[in-house]
Design an enzyme around this catalytic site. Structure first.
Site, PDB file in Angstrom:
ATOM      1  N   HIS A  44      17.533  55.364  25.085  1.00  0.00           N
ATOM      2  CA  HIS A  44      16.101  55.112  24.827  1.00  0.00           C
ATOM      3  C   HIS A  44      15.221  56.376  24.758  1.00  0.00           C
ATOM      4  O   HIS A  44      14.284  56.547  25.531  1.00  0.00           O
ATOM      5  CB  HIS A  44      15.519  54.109  25.828  1.00  0.00           C
ATOM      6  CG  HIS A  44      15.943  54.296  27.264  1.00  0.00           C
ATOM      7  ND1 HIS A  44      15.834  55.483  27.936  1.00  0.00           N
ATOM      8  CD2 HIS A  44      16.460  53.418  28.140  1.00  0.00           C
ATOM      9  CE1 HIS A  44      16.267  55.323  29.162  1.00  0.00           C
ATOM     10  NE2 HIS A  44      16.661  54.085  29.318  1.00  0.00           N
ATOM     11  N   PHE A  52       9.727  46.913  35.103  1.00  0.00           N
ATOM     12  CA  PHE A  52       9.792  47.537  33.778  1.00  0.00           C
ATOM     13  C   PHE A  52      10.754  46.745  32.892  1.00  0.00           C
ATOM     14  O   PHE A  52      11.822  46.355  33.353  1.00  0.00           O
ATOM     15  CB  PHE A  52      10.332  48.960  33.897  1.00  0.00           C
ATOM     16  CG  PHE A  52       9.435  49.904  34.643  1.00  0.00           C
ATOM     17  CD1 PHE A  52       8.427  50.597  33.987  1.00  0.00           C
ATOM     18  CD2 PHE A  52       9.601  50.126  36.011  1.00  0.00           C
ATOM     19  CE1 PHE A  52       7.606  51.492  34.666  1.00  0.00           C
ATOM     20  CE2 PHE A  52       8.784  51.017  36.702  1.00  0.00           C
ATOM     21  CZ  PHE A  52       7.779  51.695  36.024  1.00  0.00           C
ATOM     22  N   HIS A  65      20.120  57.762  31.375  1.00  0.00           N
ATOM     23  CA  HIS A  65      18.696  57.427  31.412  1.00  0.00           C
ATOM     24  C   HIS A  65      18.018  58.744  31.771  1.00  0.00           C
ATOM     25  O   HIS A  65      17.935  59.110  32.942  1.00  0.00           O
ATOM     26  CB  HIS A  65      18.473  56.358  32.483  1.00  0.00           C
ATOM     27  CG  HIS A  65      17.058  55.940  32.662  1.00  0.00           C
ATOM     28  ND1 HIS A  65      16.661  54.625  32.593  1.00  0.00           N
ATOM     29  CD2 HIS A  65      15.936  56.642  32.904  1.00  0.00           C
ATOM     30  CE1 HIS A  65      15.359  54.547  32.789  1.00  0.00           C
ATOM     31  NE2 HIS A  65      14.895  55.756  32.990  1.00  0.00           N
ATOM     32  N   ARG A 106      21.964  40.806  32.949  1.00  0.00           N
ATOM     33  CA  ARG A 106      21.607  40.410  34.326  1.00  0.00           C
ATOM     34  C   ARG A 106      22.705  39.689  35.095  1.00  0.00           C
ATOM     35  O   ARG A 106      22.412  39.107  36.138  1.00  0.00           O
ATOM     36  CB  ARG A 106      20.343  39.543  34.333  1.00  0.00           C
ATOM     37  CG  ARG A 106      19.140  40.160  33.622  1.00  0.00           C
ATOM     38  CD  ARG A 106      18.759  41.493  34.188  1.00  0.00           C
ATOM     39  NE  ARG A 106      17.474  41.961  33.655  1.00  0.00           N
ATOM     40  CZ  ARG A 106      17.115  43.240  33.647  1.00  0.00           C
ATOM     41  NH1 ARG A 106      17.921  44.180  34.125  1.00  0.00           N
ATOM     42  NH2 ARG A 106      15.940  43.598  33.181  1.00  0.00           N
ATOM     43  N   HIS A 154      13.053  39.885  32.315  1.00  0.00           N
ATOM     44  CA  HIS A 154      12.637  39.553  33.688  1.00  0.00           C
ATOM     45  C   HIS A 154      11.985  38.185  33.603  1.00  0.00           C
ATOM     46  O   HIS A 154      11.679  37.697  32.511  1.00  0.00           O
ATOM     47  CB  HIS A 154      11.636  40.587  34.208  1.00  0.00           C
ATOM     48  CG  HIS A 154      12.207  41.969  34.327  1.00  0.00           C
ATOM     49  ND1 HIS A 154      13.056  42.334  35.345  1.00  0.00           N
ATOM     50  CD2 HIS A 154      12.068  43.063  33.537  1.00  0.00           C
ATOM     51  CE1 HIS A 154      13.408  43.608  35.173  1.00  0.00           C
ATOM     52  NE2 HIS A 154      12.832  44.068  34.081  1.00  0.00           N
ATOM     53  N   HIS A 190      23.058  48.616  24.199  1.00  0.00           N
ATOM     54  CA  HIS A 190      22.242  48.672  25.423  1.00  0.00           C
ATOM     55  C   HIS A 190      21.510  47.347  25.651  1.00  0.00           C
ATOM     56  O   HIS A 190      20.390  47.145  25.196  1.00  0.00           O
ATOM     57  CB  HIS A 190      21.226  49.815  25.260  1.00  0.00           C
ATOM     58  CG  HIS A 190      20.517  50.176  26.521  1.00  0.00           C
ATOM     59  ND1 HIS A 190      20.013  51.434  26.752  1.00  0.00           N
ATOM     60  CD2 HIS A 190      20.199  49.449  27.619  1.00  0.00           C
ATOM     61  CE1 HIS A 190      19.432  51.468  27.933  1.00  0.00           C
ATOM     62  NE2 HIS A 190      19.512  50.271  28.479  1.00  0.00           N
ATOM     63  N   ASN A 208      23.467  47.673  35.726  1.00  0.00           N
ATOM     64  CA  ASN A 208      22.500  47.671  36.842  1.00  0.00           C
ATOM     65  C   ASN A 208      22.197  46.240  37.268  1.00  0.00           C
ATOM     66  O   ASN A 208      21.091  45.740  37.167  1.00  0.00           O
ATOM     67  CB  ASN A 208      21.216  48.430  36.484  1.00  0.00           C
ATOM     68  CG  ASN A 208      20.464  47.835  35.310  1.00  0.00           C
ATOM     69  OD1 ASN A 208      21.047  47.185  34.451  1.00  0.00           O
ATOM     70  ND2 ASN A 208      19.160  48.042  35.279  1.00  0.00           N
ATOM     71  N   ASP A 215      17.809  47.898  24.447  1.00  0.00           N
ATOM     72  CA  ASP A 215      17.370  47.936  25.850  1.00  0.00           C
ATOM     73  C   ASP A 215      16.685  46.614  26.206  1.00  0.00           C
ATOM     74  O   ASP A 215      15.701  46.592  26.958  1.00  0.00           O
ATOM     75  CB  ASP A 215      16.454  49.125  26.130  1.00  0.00           C
ATOM     76  CG  ASP A 215      16.280  49.395  27.634  1.00  0.00           C
ATOM     77  OD1 ASP A 215      16.949  48.726  28.440  1.00  0.00           O
ATOM     78  OD2 ASP A 215      15.475  50.268  27.981  1.00  0.00           O
TER      79      ASP A 215
HETATM   80  O1  DOR Z   1      12.342  49.123  31.144  1.00  0.00           O
HETATM   81  C1  DOR Z   1      13.464  49.193  31.615  1.00  0.00           C
HETATM   82  N1  DOR Z   1      14.070  48.119  32.159  1.00  0.00           N
HETATM   83  N2  DOR Z   1      14.104  50.368  31.603  1.00  0.00           N
HETATM   84  C2  DOR Z   1      15.262  50.554  32.254  1.00  0.00           C
HETATM   85  O2  DOR Z   1      15.779  51.630  32.215  1.00  0.00           O
HETATM   86  C3  DOR Z   1      15.872  49.456  33.036  1.00  0.00           C
HETATM   87  C4  DOR Z   1      15.446  48.155  32.497  1.00  0.00           C
HETATM   88  C5  DOR Z   1      15.795  47.011  33.389  1.00  0.00           C
HETATM   89  O3  DOR Z   1      16.942  46.930  33.854  1.00  0.00           O
HETATM   90  O4  DOR Z   1      14.939  46.128  33.590  1.00  0.00           O
END
Ligand code: DOR
Length: 422
Positions: free
Chosen positions: A228, A319, A175, A60, A305, A56, A90, A301
């Site tokens: 998670h 998040f 999820h 990006r 960012h 996981h 995603n 996970d």
């Molecule tokens: O904290 C998270 N960030 N949880 C997720 O399920 C997605 C992830 C993200 O893609 O930033």
């Protein structure tokens, strides 16, 4: 090129195996009793483990390369001791087309880091309305189907997806959060959210959704993987489902194993993650569930960012926690060293179980095994210094924590993917 790793203390999912001189040749372990080699490393005092496998990871790509890209992400993974990571879909656009998977796998072959595997969206555009073309995605190389980052609100879509994916031999990862119970919650709902006056996301958003998804698995069959896991009750439900023989697996992240919602008191969005950091009782339940095998896998996970985004005000910040480069030393220090958690079990959860979950062979430290290996230093303490991360996300909830167990050499198919032998 032959590489001899001398005097290493071998550990795999069977536990500590004693000292050996490991010869690596042509991508495999050629001998445990030494031999001629062009390169020799004295690994006295170090542990040699099967390199880790992350089920996981958010890399990006395509589309959000400002947060991470294949080069930074796969090299960060290698620095964390990972031989392979599974990138989440995603992205922008969402990974729901075979051409995108083929392009990513082609590009990754040119990066000198961990290997790449790709998870594809379960539903077209991850919109939860119709299934993606699972069979074509599998043919292109998808190893997992998931709408991760989004919740699966349509129960029928999930049931049918599980059934189709099972026919292809691919697990479906969820999820597990009920979007209506979560609502606009940004932290765990409890004493901390009340004191901070922030909208809470209750533990029941997770446990209610896990209960539903377990029922759907019973109905749709197929392999359901719960991502998670963060709650006491969630772990209990998975344990019960496994006892009944259901085909369910679960993962837990390094952050849910080492941090509680009390970390939020500073109102620092670096700790903002989905699902949210929970209470001490949840953390204890997750550690116990990892130890007894209820939770199969540690998955990072890793969710990078930009620092700008994470420095926004709490409600607006995205998040996600980046952690590829600290996952192992963090868990080695906090669980194995401080609490006596069995090292063999941690290695199983980070290296063997994720490979087996995808139908691969677990790496055992035996002659003939694939040389996905990591050498870690169990003694030399070093603080977490995020400004030195290879990942583009140069911040960390664990900044300044003194950790041991840092990887100093990562081999991927016998190739040196990371080296910090000093
Ligand atoms: O904290 C998270 N960030 N949880 C997720 O399920 C997605 C992830 C993200 O893609 O930033």
């Amino acid at each position: 090129m032959r590489l001899l790793i001398k005097n290493a203390q071998l550990v795999d999912d069977r536990g500590e195996l004693g000292r050996a001189d490991v010869l690596v040749e042509a991508g495999r372990i050629a001998s445990l009793e030494g031999g001629e080699a062009e390169h020799v490393i004295d690994a006295s005092g170090h542990f040699l483990l099967p390199a880790f496998f992350d089920l996981h990871t958010h890399l990006r790509v395509p589309g959000q390369e400002v947060k991470e890209d294949l080069s930074s992400g796969l090299r960060a993974a290698a620095a964390g001791g990972f031989a392979e990571v599974v990138a989440m879909p995603n992205t922008d656009p969402v990974i729901d087309r075979p051409e995108v998977i083929r392009a990513l796998l082609g590009q990754a072959r040119r990066v000198d880091g961990a290997r790449l595997s790709v998870a594809a969206a379960l539903s077209a555009g991850q919109e939860g309305r119709r299934l993606a073309e699972l069979s074509r995605l599998k043919d292109a190389g998808a190893v997992l189907f998931t709408d991760d980052g989004h919740t699966n609100e349509d129960a029928r879509l999930l049931a049918v997806g599980l059934r189709y994916a099972a026919a292809l031999g691919v697990p479906v990862a969820v999820h597990a959060e009920d979007a209506t119970l979560r609502a606009d919650g940004v932290v765990h709902e409890g004493e901390v959210s009340e004191r901070l006056g922030l909208p809470g996301n209750p533990a029941e958003a997770e446990s209610a959704r896990i209960a539903r998804d377990l029922e759907i698995q019973r109905y749709g069959k197929g392999h359901l993987h719960i991502q998670h896991l963060s709650t006491y009750t969630g772990a209990k439900l998975v344990r019960q489902a496994k006892a009944k023989g259901q085909r369910v697996t679960a993962e837990v992240t390094p952050h849910h194993l080492t941090l509680t919602d009390e970390a939020l008191f500073g109102l620092d969005p670096i700790f903002k993650v989905a699902p949210p950091l929970r209470e001490r009782a949840d953390v204890e339940a997750l550690i116990a569930a990892l130890e007894d095998g209820t939770v199969d896998v540690v998955a990072t996970d890793h969710a990078p960012h930009t620092l700008d985004e994470k420095e926004a005000d709490f409600l607006r910040a995205p998040f996600g926690i980046p952690n590829l480069e600290v996952a192992f030393p963090l868990l080695f220090t906090e669980l194995v060293k401080k609490r006596g958690f069995p090292l063999g079990r941690l290695v199983e959860a980070m290296a063997s179980a994720p490979r087996r979950l995808l139908g691969r062979e677990a790496v055992r430290l035996e002659v003939g095994a694939r040389a996905d290996l990591v050498l870690v230093d169990p003694k030399r303490a070093r603080p977490v210094t995020p400004e030195g991360f290879i990942s583009k996300a140069k911040y960390s909830p664990w900044a300044g924590w003194e950790l041991v167990g840092w990887p100093v050499l990562t081999l991927v198919d016998g190739r040196v993917a990371y080296e910090a032998l000093g």
